[in-house]
Design a protein around this motif. Structure first.
Motif, PDB file in Angstrom:
ATOM      1  N   CYS A 144       0.847  -1.196   0.000  1.00 14.16           N
ATOM      2  CA  CYS A 144       0.000   0.000   0.000  1.00 14.16           C
ATOM      3  C   CYS A 144       0.881   1.244   0.000  1.00 14.16           C
ATOM      4  O   CYS A 144       1.747   1.409   0.867  1.00 14.16           O
ATOM      5  CB  CYS A 144      -0.928   0.007   1.209  1.00 14.16           C
ATOM      6  SG  CYS A 144      -1.923   1.514   1.294  1.00 14.16           S
ATOM      7  N   CYS A 147       0.112   3.450   3.421  1.00 15.28           N
ATOM      8  CA  CYS A 147       0.472   3.030   4.784  1.00 15.28           C
ATOM      9  C   CYS A 147       1.475   1.882   4.847  1.00 15.28           C
ATOM     10  O   CYS A 147       1.920   1.526   5.945  1.00 15.28           O
ATOM     11  CB  CYS A 147      -0.791   2.668   5.565  1.00 15.28           C
ATOM     12  SG  CYS A 147      -1.465   1.053   5.099  1.00 15.28           S
ATOM     13  N   CYS A 176      -4.263  -0.722   0.325  1.00 17.77           N
ATOM     14  CA  CYS A 176      -4.865  -1.742   1.187  1.00 17.77           C
ATOM     15  C   CYS A 176      -6.359  -1.441   1.331  1.00 17.77           C
ATOM     16  O   CYS A 176      -6.856  -0.411   0.860  1.00 17.77           O
ATOM     17  CB  CYS A 176      -4.185  -1.782   2.546  1.00 17.77           C
ATOM     18  SG  CYS A 176      -4.614  -0.387   3.600  1.00 17.77           S
ATOM     19  N   CYS A 179      -7.114   2.000   2.990  1.00 15.91           N
ATOM     20  CA  CYS A 179      -6.740   3.223   2.276  1.00 15.91           C
ATOM     21  C   CYS A 179      -7.399   3.338   0.906  1.00 15.91           C
ATOM     22  O   CYS A 179      -7.328   4.395   0.278  1.00 15.91           O
ATOM     23  CB  CYS A 179      -5.218   3.284   2.118  1.00 15.91           C
ATOM     24  SG  CYS A 179      -4.347   3.301   3.699  1.00 15.91           S
TER      25      CYS A 179
END
Ligand code: ADP
Ligand code: MG
Ligand code: ZN
Length: 198
Positions: A144, A147, A176, A179
């Motif tokens: 991701c 993050c 992810c 997000c």
């Protein structure tokens, strides 16, 4: 004649599907198996005569406009071909499921890489059906970009609603579940707070 094998390699963009497909095809060639590789016409980002990964690995491939053309090319080369690789499988229509079924009964090993979901997070083209009939499914994750967690989604950046906007860097990124923003409403809502931005 022994039955063949269907292997699906799936996951979001940047998850290493093409890398993994290229790796398996190279190993098949080391084992002296005859390999044929194909990709749809739509993806001309890097090469017309090769599949390519974002990490710049490549493998020779033939570009075909649709499943009918893929069938023609393949049946022109059978029976010598033992291993068939297909990248960007999500861009073919559902008739690739039938073709794959025919090939596996001819004893072929078919490796298909493709996106499992679209930029809205919905199942993408024939990949879910191919996953269902496969002997083996490898679901890869990317990282991701927001993050750092394992990413299962492909986030489209920008406001296009078209299913297919081909490209890579700058147009899409891996996200992810937390997000991922599937529906881009107001431009402000597209902006996620990046931990180290500003
Ligand atoms: P795919 O075919 O699934 O889009 P590729 O095989 O073309 O993936 O590319 C995978 C490579 O992309 C990784 O090995 C890595 O070098 C690079 N990469 C770039 N961005 C990311 C990311 N967010 N997560 C994982 N790998 C990434
Ligand atoms: Mg790829
Ligand atoms: Zn995340």
């Amino acid at each position: 004649m022994e039955a063949g094998r269907i292997e699906v390699i799936t996951g979001p963009m940047f998850s290493g599907k093409s890398e993994e497909l290229i790796r398996r095809l190279k190993r098949a060639r080391i084992a002296r198996q005859r390999v044929a590789c194909f990709k749809p016409d739509i993806d001309l980002r890097y090469h017309r005569t090769a599949i390519a990964s974002h990490s710049e690995q490549t493998h020779e491939a033939v570009t075909v406009a649709n499943v009918a053309r893929l069938r023609e090319k393949l049946y022109g080369q059978l029976p010598e071909v033992e291993v068939i690789g297909i990248d960007e499988g999500q861009f073919f229509d559902q008739s690739i499921v039938q073709l794959t079924g025919e090939l596996v009964h001819l004893g072929k090993r078919i490796l298909i890489a493709g996106l499992d979901t679209t930029f809205t997070g919905d199942p993408f083209g024939p990949i879910p059906a191919l996953m269902a009939i496969a002997d083996e499914v490898t679901k890869l994750s990317a990282v991701c970009i927001v993050c750092g967690a394992p990413a299962i989604h492909t986030q489209r950046l920008g406001s296009s609603r078209e299913l297919v906007v081909v490209g890579a860097a700058g147009l899409y990124e891996a996200r992810c579940r937390n997000c991922f923003r599937p529906y881009l409403e107001a431009p402000e809502e597209q902006q996620l707070e990046l931990p180290n931005a500003g």
